[in-house]
Design a protein around this motif. Structure first.
Motif, mmCIF file in Angstrom:
data_model
loop_
_atom_site.group_PDB
_atom_site.id
_atom_site.type_symbol
_atom_site.label_atom_id
_atom_site.label_comp_id
_atom_site.label_asym_id
_atom_site.label_seq_id
_atom_site.Cartn_x
_atom_site.Cartn_y
_atom_site.Cartn_z
ATOM 1 N N VAL A 235 0.818 -1.210 0.000
ATOM 2 C CA VAL A 235 0.000 0.000 0.000
ATOM 3 C C VAL A 235 0.857 1.268 0.000
ATOM 4 C CG1 VAL A 235 -1.965 1.094 1.151
ATOM 5 C CG2 VAL A 235 -1.666 -1.346 1.308
ATOM 6 N N GLU A 236 2.166 1.082 0.273
ATOM 7 C CA GLU A 236 3.061 2.238 0.245
ATOM 8 C C GLU A 236 3.665 2.437 -1.133
ATOM 9 O OE1 GLU A 236 5.953 1.486 3.291
ATOM 10 O OE2 GLU A 236 4.315 1.272 4.716
ATOM 11 N N ASP A 237 3.352 1.534 -2.062
ATOM 12 C CA ASP A 237 4.019 1.550 -3.356
ATOM 13 C C ASP A 237 3.070 2.120 -4.421
ATOM 14 O OD1 ASP A 237 5.184 1.022 -5.736
ATOM 15 O OD2 ASP A 237 5.637 -1.072 -5.308
ATOM 16 N N VAL A 238 3.342 3.346 -4.848
ATOM 17 C CA VAL A 238 2.405 4.012 -5.758
ATOM 18 C C VAL A 238 2.342 3.345 -7.147
ATOM 19 C CG1 VAL A 238 2.368 6.290 -4.678
ATOM 20 C CG2 VAL A 238 4.170 5.734 -6.310
ATOM 21 N N SER A 239 3.276 2.439 -7.437
ATOM 22 C CA SER A 239 3.214 1.769 -8.745
ATOM 23 C C SER A 239 2.350 0.495 -8.691
ATOM 24 C CB SER A 239 4.621 1.418 -9.230
ATOM 25 O OG SER A 239 5.167 0.391 -8.431
ATOM 26 N N LEU A 240 1.801 0.181 -7.505
ATOM 27 C CA LEU A 240 1.089 -1.100 -7.347
ATOM 28 C C LEU A 240 -0.016 -1.312 -8.385
ATOM 29 C CD1 LEU A 240 0.785 -3.677 -5.484
ATOM 30 C CD2 LEU A 240 -1.071 -2.439 -4.368
ATOM 31 N N GLU A 269 -1.403 3.184 8.207
ATOM 32 C CA GLU A 269 -0.006 3.471 8.540
ATOM 33 C C GLU A 269 0.452 4.768 7.854
ATOM 34 O OE1 GLU A 269 3.753 0.701 8.051
ATOM 35 O OE2 GLU A 269 2.164 -0.287 9.191
ATOM 36 N N HIS A 270 0.183 4.863 6.548
ATOM 37 C CA HIS A 270 0.496 6.089 5.808
ATOM 38 C C HIS A 270 -0.761 6.475 5.028
ATOM 39 C CE1 HIS A 270 4.716 5.663 6.803
ATOM 40 N NE2 HIS A 270 4.636 4.408 6.416
ATOM 41 N N PRO A 271 -1.721 7.095 5.687
ATOM 42 C CA PRO A 271 -3.034 7.293 5.061
ATOM 43 C C PRO A 271 -2.987 8.052 3.740
ATOM 44 C CG PRO A 271 -3.001 8.177 7.310
ATOM 45 C CD PRO A 271 -1.646 7.616 7.056
ATOM 46 N N GLU A 272 -2.035 8.997 3.614
ATOM 47 C CA GLU A 272 -2.007 9.790 2.374
ATOM 48 C C GLU A 272 -1.595 8.923 1.189
ATOM 49 O OE1 GLU A 272 -3.408 12.542 2.324
ATOM 50 O OE2 GLU A 272 -3.582 12.649 4.504
ATOM 51 N N SER A 298 -8.556 3.139 13.705
ATOM 52 C CA SER A 298 -8.805 3.991 12.541
ATOM 53 C C SER A 298 -9.512 5.274 12.921
ATOM 54 C CB SER A 298 -9.728 3.291 11.563
ATOM 55 O OG SER A 298 -9.288 2.024 11.325
ATOM 56 N N SER A 299 -9.158 6.302 12.210
ATOM 57 C CA SER A 299 -9.955 7.493 12.298
ATOM 58 C C SER A 299 -11.085 7.316 11.284
ATOM 59 C CB SER A 299 -9.086 8.705 11.944
ATOM 60 O OG SER A 299 -9.855 9.616 11.195
ATOM 61 N N LEU A 306 -11.288 6.638 2.107
ATOM 62 C CA LEU A 306 -10.652 5.564 1.334
ATOM 63 C C LEU A 306 -11.712 4.786 0.552
ATOM 64 C CD1 LEU A 306 -8.106 4.414 4.064
ATOM 65 C CD2 LEU A 306 -7.577 5.651 1.961
ATOM 66 N N PRO A 307 -11.358 4.357 -0.689
ATOM 67 C CA PRO A 307 -12.397 3.813 -1.576
ATOM 68 C C PRO A 307 -12.707 2.328 -1.359
ATOM 69 C CG PRO A 307 -10.314 3.986 -2.751
ATOM 70 C CD PRO A 307 -10.059 4.501 -1.368
#
Ligand code: C2E
Ligand code: CA
Ligand code: CA
Length: 396
Positions: A235-240, A269-272, A298-299, A306-307
């Protein structure tokens, strides 16, 4: 000298001797202690021994022993034993986890020799050195990872008369069939992937296994959805999204049948970054499911941005919802919250018909758990589908 050693703490000498004997039969060098202080000082001076501890002891109870082990920064496998019910054992496991202790197994007393043999077998495996990057890559290359499949079924109306639920698909749960380590469950190796630097290769491999499964199903007439799990590092990998999408092209399968499950803690962990990665996945047509809900912090504001299309209530809440009124209130509130946010709600870890009936009265949408079926090897899953799809999935 044996490669493995274990220190056993139990206030009852007969039990201590018995466990110690079975440990020796399993090639462990074992030492039995009835006194917690002696045990703790022996542990402090033995860098390689793992431990087995009884929870109920008169002087210092097992939880206190766990706390002291945590203070000593004990990092080897712990076996917890107790005559208390499973809930108490599970609470002890949670306590240990919260203190960064590694509980390898929990055993209800009186433990049979067979059970202990199994436990010592697993303990030996977890006592091995962690897999290296090269070992993981070879395991991918040699196809040692297999997706076992556990049914997910709809329990809300419309159902046909007399029908208890409608199977919609499966969740793929990975197992590592290692020629040297034996069958390794995901909890034992998934957390090690990031340290070995193979998270990306692993998740792409799991994705390929999912595509191969869908392809096989297509040929076998299995019209099921398939959910797979992704980790925090994915989820931290924008190329996923692009990487997964490019693997879909040319596979000939309908990728809209794929749901990607991400745990609440990974998403938060890194919501953005998660918002970026998850939105791209959604735009590519993958469905998203928020896994293990109820265990993190969670907030709700972040959550609704989130979708996700689905929310899975963690099995630790589901297992308690028939016995604890408070847990029941929480589960019902989560179902309502999910519905109010437009999400479909899944209960995981449903083990009996009472829990299923209760969830149905609370309008939960889907269930998953041992009551319907355990995670099944691929052929057994296909057979299960042919026997139950469109028909009756609940056992009688
Ligand atoms: P999860 O995604 O929460 O999966 C559900 C776990 O609950 C599975 O454990 C399943 O076997 C177990 N389970 C299902 N029904 C019941 C029930 O009725 N009672 C009880 N007591 N347990 C039930 P498993 O297969 O050991 O997987 C553990 C975790 O490993 C999974 O938890 C998931 O977070 C992770 N995992 C599994 N496969 C993958 C994968 O391919 N990739 C990643 N990143 N993680 C995976
Ligand atoms: Ca999952
Ligand atoms: Ca889960």
């Amino acid at each position: 000298m044996s490669q493995h050693s274990i220190f056993i703490l139990d206030d009852e000498p007969e039990i201590g001797d018995y466990v110690s004997t079975v440990a020796r039969m399993n090639d462990f060098e074992s030492r039995y202690f009835s006194d917690p202080d002696e045990f703790l000082s022996a542990v402090a001076t033995s860098p390689t021994a793992c431990v087995a501890i009884d929870l109920q002891m008169p002087v210092l109870d097992g939880i206190e022993v766990l706390r002291r082990l945590a203070e000593q920064h004990f990092r080897r496998p712990i076996l917890i034993m107790s005559g208390m019910d499973l809930k108490v054992l599970e609470s002890a496991r949670h306590f240990a986890k919260a203190h960064a202790l590694q509980v390898s197994d929990i055993v209800s007393k009186p433990a049979r020799v067979d059970d202990l043999n199994r436990v010592f077998g697993r303990l030996k495996a977890s006592h091995q050195l962690p897999p290296t990057r090269a070992e993981f890559l070879a395991a991918i290359e040699n196809n040692e990872f297999v997706l076992h499949l556990q049914p997910k079924a709809q329990i809300r109306p419309p159902l046909e008369a007399g029908q208890c639920c409608i199977p919609l698909g499966f969740e793929g749960l990975v197992r590592w069939q290692s020629p040297t380590r034996g069958l390794v469950m995901p909890d034992r190796f998934i957390p090690l992937l990031a340290t070995a630097g193979v998270s990306r290769q692993f998740s792409e491999h799991i994705f390929d296994l999912a595509l191969a499964t869908l392809k096989r199903w297509k040929e076998a007439g299995v019209e099921a959805r398939l959910a797979i799990n992704m980790s925090a590092s994915d989820v931290e990998d924008v190329s996923l999204a692009d990487r997964l999408w490019s693997r879909c092209i040319g596979s000939g399968v309908d990728h809209q049948r794929i749901t990607i499950e991400i745990t609440e803690s990974a998403a938060m962990e890194h919501p953005e970054t998660a918002l970026d990665v998850l939105t791209r996945l959604r735009l590519r047509g993958f469905s998203l499911s928020l896994d293990d809900f109820g265990t993190g912090y969670s907030s709700l504001v972040q959550l609704q941005r989130l979708p996700f299309g689905e929310l899975k209530i963690d099995r630790s809440l589901i297992s308690d919802c028939t016995s604890s009124q408070q847990t029941g209130i929480i589960v019902k509130a989560i179902i309502d919250l999910g519905h109010n946010l437009g999400l479909s709600v899944v209960a995981e870890g449903v083990e009996d018909s009472e829990t299923l009936d209760l969830l149905r009265t609370w309008s939960c949408d889907l269930v998953q758990g041992y009551f319907l079926a355990r995670p099944l090897p691929p052929e057994a899953a296909e057979k299960w589908w042919h026997e139950h799809a469109g028909g009756e999935a609940c056992p009688h």
